[in-house]
Write a protein that holds these residues in place. Structure first.
Motif, short mmCIF file in Angstrom:
data_model
loop_
_atom_site.label_atom_id
_atom_site.label_comp_id
_atom_site.label_asym_id
_atom_site.label_seq_id
_atom_site.Cartn_x
_atom_site.Cartn_y
_atom_site.Cartn_z
N GLY A 1 64.08 22.98 36.63
CA GLY A 1 62.69 23.03 36.19
C GLY A 1 62.04 24.40 36.22
O GLY A 1 60.81 24.50 36.19
N TYR A 2 62.85 25.46 36.27
CA TYR A 2 62.31 26.81 36.29
C TYR A 2 62.63 27.51 34.98
O TYR A 2 63.66 27.27 34.37
CB TYR A 2 62.88 27.62 37.46
N SER A 3 61.74 28.40 34.59
CA SER A 3 61.93 29.16 33.34
C SER A 3 62.02 30.64 33.66
O SER A 3 61.82 31.07 34.80
CB SER A 3 60.74 28.92 32.41
N LEU A 4 62.30 31.42 32.64
CA LEU A 4 62.30 32.87 32.81
C LEU A 4 60.91 33.35 33.24
O LEU A 4 60.78 34.29 34.02
CB LEU A 4 62.74 33.57 31.54
N ALA B 1 57.48 35.29 39.88
CA ALA B 1 57.91 35.52 41.26
C ALA B 1 58.07 37.02 41.53
O ALA B 1 57.69 37.51 42.60
CB ALA B 1 59.21 34.78 41.55
N MET B 2 58.61 37.75 40.56
CA MET B 2 58.76 39.20 40.73
C MET B 2 57.39 39.87 40.76
O MET B 2 57.16 40.80 41.55
CB MET B 2 59.64 39.78 39.62
N ASN B 3 56.48 39.41 39.92
CA ASN B 3 55.12 39.97 39.92
C ASN B 3 54.43 39.73 41.26
O ASN B 3 53.74 40.61 41.78
CB ASN B 3 54.28 39.37 38.78
N GLU B 4 54.60 38.52 41.82
CA GLU B 4 54.00 38.21 43.12
C GLU B 4 54.52 39.15 44.20
O GLU B 4 53.75 39.65 45.02
CB GLU B 4 54.31 36.76 43.52
N LYS B 5 55.81 39.39 44.21
CA LYS B 5 56.40 40.30 45.19
C LYS B 5 55.83 41.71 45.00
O LYS B 5 55.55 42.41 45.97
CB LYS B 5 57.93 40.35 45.05
N TYR B 6 55.65 42.13 43.77
CA TYR B 6 55.11 43.46 43.46
C TYR B 6 53.68 43.59 43.99
O TYR B 6 53.33 44.57 44.63
CB TYR B 6 55.17 43.70 41.96
N ILE B 7 52.89 42.56 43.75
CA ILE B 7 51.48 42.58 44.19
C ILE B 7 51.39 42.56 45.72
O ILE B 7 50.57 43.25 46.31
CB ILE B 7 50.70 41.40 43.57
N GLU B 8 52.27 41.76 46.38
CA GLU B 8 52.26 41.65 47.84
C GLU B 8 52.73 42.92 48.54
O GLU B 8 52.38 43.16 49.69
CB GLU B 8 53.17 40.49 48.28
N ASP B 9 53.52 43.76 47.87
CA ASP B 9 54.11 44.94 48.49
C ASP B 9 53.12 46.11 48.44
O ASP B 9 53.03 46.82 47.44
CB ASP B 9 55.41 45.30 47.78
N ASP B 10 52.40 46.29 49.53
CA ASP B 10 51.42 47.37 49.60
C ASP B 10 52.07 48.75 49.61
O ASP B 10 51.48 49.73 49.21
CB ASP B 10 50.54 47.22 50.85
N SER B 11 53.32 48.80 50.06
CA SER B 11 53.98 50.10 50.16
C SER B 11 54.44 50.61 48.78
O SER B 11 54.78 51.77 48.65
CB SER B 11 55.19 50.02 51.08
N ARG B 12 54.47 49.70 47.82
CA ARG B 12 54.98 50.03 46.48
C ARG B 12 56.37 50.67 46.58
O ARG B 12 56.64 51.72 46.01
CB ARG B 12 54.04 50.96 45.72
N PHE C 1 63.19 30.35 44.46
CA PHE C 1 62.13 29.59 43.79
C PHE C 1 61.61 28.54 44.77
O PHE C 1 62.17 27.45 44.86
CB PHE C 1 62.66 28.94 42.51
N HIS C 2 60.64 28.92 45.55
CA HIS C 2 60.04 28.02 46.54
C HIS C 2 61.11 27.44 47.47
O HIS C 2 61.12 26.26 47.77
CB HIS C 2 59.24 26.92 45.86
N ASN D 1 71.23 28.54 33.58
CA ASN D 1 71.39 27.09 33.49
C ASN D 1 70.83 26.41 34.74
O ASN D 1 70.17 25.37 34.64
CB ASN D 1 72.87 26.74 33.30
N TRP D 2 71.08 26.99 35.91
CA TRP D 2 70.55 26.43 37.15
C TRP D 2 69.03 26.42 37.11
O TRP D 2 68.41 25.42 37.46
CB TRP D 2 71.03 27.25 38.35
N MET D 3 68.43 27.53 36.70
CA MET D 3 66.97 27.60 36.65
C MET D 3 66.41 26.51 35.73
O MET D 3 65.49 25.79 36.11
CB MET D 3 66.52 28.99 36.17
N LEU D 4 66.98 26.39 34.54
CA LEU D 4 66.50 25.38 33.59
C LEU D 4 66.68 23.97 34.12
O LEU D 4 65.77 23.14 34.03
CB LEU D 4 67.21 25.54 32.25
#
Length: 179
Positions: free
Chosen positions: A25-28, A34-45, A63-64, A19-22
């Protein structure tokens, strides 16, 4: 019974998060991005999939820079707000919430000047019986005692102030903790 309500509160927290996300103005999809961005940024995997970064997203940027309350803060605020909870729960869930919320009856903060010092009593949301009592006295012999007791005849919680020497005897003074 306690376990039932703990699981229920966690489910309510998940609904609150959505409810807070919606409402902000944020969606699933924003969460997934955001999770994908963290995954891409993490070189150590460190984690093997983007979904593993859920906690990392919540513990860092959210969220920002915006984020819903953590669980304990939710229990102290939104969970005790019946109007809000009714807006995010189904009818049967709201009834379960009402059954649980009855345990968390709140009382107005109370400050009492007594013969032996000042007594403060205030509600601590999310705990049972949920009242914090503090005593302030200039008496060097010790701090007076104060207990909360339910008075069956008055159907009210009573703050009972006890003397330093006889904490289990008759109260010096009694005060109603009423709404």
């Amino acid at each position: 019974m306690k376990q039932k309500y703990e699981e229920f509160r966690k489910k309510c927290y998940e609904k609150y998060q959505l409810n807070w996300m919606l409402s902000h103005g944020y969606s699933l999809q924003d969460l997934i991005d955001a999770m994908n961005e963290k995954y891409i940024e993490d070189d150590s995997r460190e984690y093997t999939t983007p979904g593993c970064y859920y906690e990392d997203v919540l513990d860092n940027d959210g969220f920002h820079g915006e984020l819903f309350h953590y669980y304990d803060a939710f229990l102290e605020k939104e969970y005790l707000d019946g109007k809000y909870m009714k807006s995010i729960l189904t009818g049967s869930e709201f009834q379960t919430w009402r059954d649980d919320a009855e345990q968390y009856e709140t009382y107005p903060d109370l400050t009492v000047d007594t013969k032996i010092g000042k007594i403060y009593a205030k509600t601590i949301p999310g705990s049972f019986p949920g009242i914090l009592i503090e005593c302030e006295t200039s008496n060097t012999a010790g701090t007076p005692g104060a207990l909360l007791e339910y008075d069956e005849t008055k159907k009210k919680m009573m703050l009972r102030v006890y003397g330093i020497q006889n904490p289990y005897g008759n109260p010096i003074e009694s005060y109603e903790m009423s709404k």
